[in-house]
Design a protein around this motif. Structure first.
Motif, PDB file in Angstrom:
ATOM      1  N   LEU A 224     -73.266   1.448  25.447  1.00  0.00           N
ATOM      2  CA  LEU A 224     -71.821   1.202  25.469  1.00  0.00           C
ATOM      3  C   LEU A 224     -71.440  -0.057  24.705  1.00  0.00           C
ATOM      4  O   LEU A 224     -70.249  -0.309  24.482  1.00  0.00           O
ATOM      5  N   ILE A 225     -72.426  -0.849  24.296  1.00  0.00           N
ATOM      6  CA  ILE A 225     -72.131  -2.131  23.646  1.00  0.00           C
ATOM      7  C   ILE A 225     -71.389  -1.930  22.337  1.00  0.00           C
ATOM      8  O   ILE A 225     -70.414  -2.629  22.043  1.00  0.00           O
ATOM      9  N   GLY A 226     -71.810  -0.983  21.536  1.00  0.00           N
ATOM     10  CA  GLY A 226     -71.164  -0.761  20.240  1.00  0.00           C
ATOM     11  C   GLY A 226     -69.690  -0.441  20.384  1.00  0.00           C
ATOM     12  O   GLY A 226     -68.848  -0.950  19.631  1.00  0.00           O
ATOM     13  N   ALA A 227     -69.354   0.391  21.368  1.00  0.00           N
ATOM     14  CA  ALA A 227     -67.950   0.742  21.601  1.00  0.00           C
ATOM     15  C   ALA A 227     -67.149  -0.486  22.013  1.00  0.00           C
ATOM     16  O   ALA A 227     -66.023  -0.706  21.542  1.00  0.00           O
ATOM     17  N   ALA A 228     -67.731  -1.312  22.894  1.00  0.00           N
ATOM     18  CA  ALA A 228     -67.028  -2.500  23.372  1.00  0.00           C
ATOM     19  C   ALA A 228     -66.825  -3.513  22.249  1.00  0.00           C
ATOM     20  O   ALA A 228     -65.735  -4.090  22.112  1.00  0.00           O
ATOM     21  N   VAL A 229     -67.850  -3.736  21.446  1.00  0.00           N
ATOM     22  CA  VAL A 229     -67.735  -4.691  20.336  1.00  0.00           C
ATOM     23  C   VAL A 229     -66.723  -4.182  19.310  1.00  0.00           C
ATOM     24  O   VAL A 229     -65.919  -4.955  18.783  1.00  0.00           O
ATOM     25  N   PHE A 230     -66.747  -2.884  19.036  1.00  0.00           N
ATOM     26  CA  PHE A 230     -65.753  -2.309  18.121  1.00  0.00           C
ATOM     27  C   PHE A 230     -64.335  -2.583  18.603  1.00  0.00           C
ATOM     28  O   PHE A 230     -63.482  -3.074  17.850  1.00  0.00           O
ATOM     29  N   LEU A 231     -64.053  -2.301  19.883  1.00  0.00           N
ATOM     30  CA  LEU A 231     -62.698  -2.477  20.402  1.00  0.00           C
ATOM     31  C   LEU A 231     -62.309  -3.945  20.519  1.00  0.00           C
ATOM     32  O   LEU A 231     -61.124  -4.280  20.472  1.00  0.00           O
ATOM     33  N   ALA A 232     -63.297  -4.830  20.657  1.00  0.00           N
ATOM     34  CA  ALA A 232     -63.011  -6.266  20.759  1.00  0.00           C
ATOM     35  C   ALA A 232     -62.790  -6.915  19.412  1.00  0.00           C
ATOM     36  O   ALA A 232     -62.103  -7.943  19.317  1.00  0.00           O
ATOM     37  N   SER A 233     -63.340  -6.335  18.359  1.00  0.00           N
ATOM     38  CA  SER A 233     -63.400  -6.994  17.058  1.00  0.00           C
ATOM     39  C   SER A 233     -62.277  -6.550  16.133  1.00  0.00           C
ATOM     40  O   SER A 233     -61.516  -5.627  16.418  1.00  0.00           O
ATOM     41  N   SER A 234     -62.226  -7.195  14.972  1.00  0.00           N
ATOM     42  CA  SER A 234     -61.211  -6.849  13.976  1.00  0.00           C
ATOM     43  C   SER A 234     -61.474  -5.496  13.329  1.00  0.00           C
ATOM     44  O   SER A 234     -60.614  -4.973  12.621  1.00  0.00           O
ATOM     45  N   ALA A 235     -62.644  -4.905  13.600  1.00  0.00           N
ATOM     46  CA  ALA A 235     -62.912  -3.557  13.090  1.00  0.00           C
ATOM     47  C   ALA A 235     -61.934  -2.534  13.660  1.00  0.00           C
ATOM     48  O   ALA A 235     -61.726  -1.470  13.072  1.00  0.00           O
ATOM     49  N   SER A 236     -61.322  -2.855  14.801  1.00  0.00           N
ATOM     50  CA  SER A 236     -60.393  -1.914  15.433  1.00  0.00           C
ATOM     51  C   SER A 236     -58.959  -2.438  15.423  1.00  0.00           C
ATOM     52  O   SER A 236     -58.182  -2.152  16.339  1.00  0.00           O
ATOM     53  N   ASN A 237     -58.606  -3.167  14.389  1.00  0.00           N
ATOM     54  CA  ASN A 237     -57.275  -3.791  14.333  1.00  0.00           C
ATOM     55  C   ASN A 237     -56.118  -2.801  14.409  1.00  0.00           C
ATOM     56  O   ASN A 237     -55.012  -3.172  14.793  1.00  0.00           O
ATOM     57  N   PHE A 238     -56.345  -1.540  14.030  1.00  0.00           N
ATOM     58  CA  PHE A 238     -55.265  -0.547  14.064  1.00  0.00           C
ATOM     59  C   PHE A 238     -55.500   0.475  15.178  1.00  0.00           C
ATOM     60  O   PHE A 238     -55.047   1.606  15.128  1.00  0.00           O
ATOM     61  N   VAL A 239     -56.229   0.039  16.208  1.00  0.00           N
ATOM     62  CA  VAL A 239     -56.552   0.921  17.335  1.00  0.00           C
ATOM     63  C   VAL A 239     -55.953   0.326  18.603  1.00  0.00           C
ATOM     64  O   VAL A 239     -56.313  -0.772  19.018  1.00  0.00           O
ATOM     65  N   THR A 240     -55.021   1.043  19.212  1.00  0.00           N
ATOM     66  CA  THR A 240     -54.484   0.621  20.496  1.00  0.00           C
ATOM     67  C   THR A 240     -54.016   1.842  21.277  1.00  0.00           C
ATOM     68  O   THR A 240     -53.661   2.874  20.690  1.00  0.00           O
ATOM     69  N   GLY A 241     -54.029   1.740  22.613  1.00  0.00           N
ATOM     70  CA  GLY A 241     -53.651   2.860  23.455  1.00  0.00           C
ATOM     71  C   GLY A 241     -54.649   3.995  23.429  1.00  0.00           C
ATOM     72  O   GLY A 241     -54.348   5.110  23.863  1.00  0.00           O
ATOM     73  N   SER A 242     -55.863   3.716  22.972  1.00  0.00           N
ATOM     74  CA  SER A 242     -56.852   4.778  22.799  1.00  0.00           C
ATOM     75  C   SER A 242     -57.885   4.761  23.923  1.00  0.00           C
ATOM     76  O   SER A 242     -58.039   3.781  24.653  1.00  0.00           O
ATOM     77  N   GLU A 243     -58.605   5.863  24.024  1.00  0.00           N
ATOM     78  CA  GLU A 243     -59.709   5.993  24.967  1.00  0.00           C
ATOM     79  C   GLU A 243     -60.933   6.407  24.152  1.00  0.00           C
ATOM     80  O   GLU A 243     -60.971   7.504  23.595  1.00  0.00           O
ATOM     81  N   LEU A 244     -61.906   5.529  24.052  1.00  0.00           N
ATOM     82  CA  LEU A 244     -63.099   5.780  23.245  1.00  0.00           C
ATOM     83  C   LEU A 244     -64.174   6.408  24.129  1.00  0.00           C
ATOM     84  O   LEU A 244     -64.651   5.804  25.091  1.00  0.00           O
ATOM     85  N   ILE A 245     -64.551   7.638  23.815  1.00  0.00           N
ATOM     86  CA  ILE A 245     -65.462   8.421  24.654  1.00  0.00           C
ATOM     87  C   ILE A 245     -66.908   8.144  24.257  1.00  0.00           C
ATOM     88  O   ILE A 245     -67.278   8.247  23.083  1.00  0.00           O
ATOM     89  N   VAL A 246     -67.728   7.798  25.256  1.00  0.00           N
ATOM     90  CA  VAL A 246     -69.169   7.586  25.044  1.00  0.00           C
ATOM     91  C   VAL A 246     -69.878   8.338  26.167  1.00  0.00           C
ATOM     92  O   VAL A 246     -70.150   7.785  27.237  1.00  0.00           O
TER      93      VAL A 246
END
Length: 255
Positions: A224-246
């Motif tokens: 689950l670390i990759g998903a969390a780091v993605f959502l925390a970082s600037s890699a997901s700057n245009f991602v909000t209100g989403s649910e990332l499935i793992v």
């Protein structure tokens, strides 16, 4: 890799003494963040922080918090700022479960699950969201579940609370879309703890879960670390209100 770097970021991880969130706290430290390891059980938080600091010196500090109390969360906010600085990332991961049959669930049982799951997440979003809105940036990560939709058998209150967390995440993503504060959720599949194995996962239930999971196995917290780091970082700057499935494909499976 700069897209995924969390250097110069401060991350608060609530529930970090637990099975999943301890791994996520370590993952944030691995990516360069200063991490506030927060849990109701201070001894658990201290152990996780010491483990992180043994590999990444001076990158973690332990804090006690009752995530179902706004006053406790406000005290945490002030303590983290004093120790580590302004907060850029908040992960709401506190929560409990219960395997009681539906007709045996009392109002107190139901409210207890909602208090540690949905209400704790709501309060975390209020406290850390306001802080982030005031500074004009931040990422909030909530923990949804495969049980959010459809509900998971033997987990009635838990499933309803997780559905609420999913909806709250979407609603805040809309509410704060232009503010610089992003709100997303991770939707884990089955990452069983020892408690889960004892109280929920009979051999028959394990066979049913794995038979419905294309990868044919349970998840490991580190996955689950990759998903969390993605959502925390600037890699997901245009991602909000989403649910990332793992979930190893669990939600993609029918027959």
């Amino acid at each position: 890799m700069k897209l995924f770097s969390l250097e110069n970021n401060v991350a608060v991880v609530i529930g970090a003494g637990g099975h999943i969130c301890s791994a996520l706290a370590r993952g944030f430290a691995e990516s360069g963040a200063k991490v506030a390891v927060c849990d109701l059980r201070l001894e658990k938080a201290v152990a996780v922080a010491e483990s992180i600091n043994s590999v990444y010196p001076n990158s973690a500090d332990a804090f006690e918090v009752d995530a179902s109390s706004k006053d406790s969360l406000l005290t945490l906010l002030n303590g983290v700022q004093a120790s580590l600085g302004p907060i850029d990332i908040a992960l709401n991961g506190a929560g409990t479960n219960s395997p009681k049959p539906f007709l045996e669930i009392s109002t107190e049982d139901w409210n207890s699950i909602f208090q540690t799951q949905l209400i704790a997440t709501m309060l975390g979003c209020q406290v850390f969201g306001e802080h982030m809105l005031n500074k004009g940036s931040g990422s909030i990560i909530n923990i949804s579940s495969a049980s959010a939709d459809p509900g998971l058998s033997k987990a009635f209150a838990y499933s309803a609370a997780k559905a609420g967390i999913r909806n709250l995440t979407q609603n805040l993503g809309r509410e704060w879309g232009k503010s610089g504060v992003r709100v997303n959720a991770i939707r884990p599949g089955f990452f069983p703890t020892e408690w889960n194995r004892k109280n929920f996962i009979t051999p028959e239930r394990e066979s049913a879960i794995l038979g419905h999971t294309p990868m044919g196995r349970f998840g490991e917290p580190d996955e689950l670390i990759g998903a969390a780091v993605f959502l925390a970082s600037s890699a997901s700057n245009f991602v909000t209100g989403s649910e990332l499935i793992v979930d190893g494909g669990f939600s993609a499976m029918t027959i």
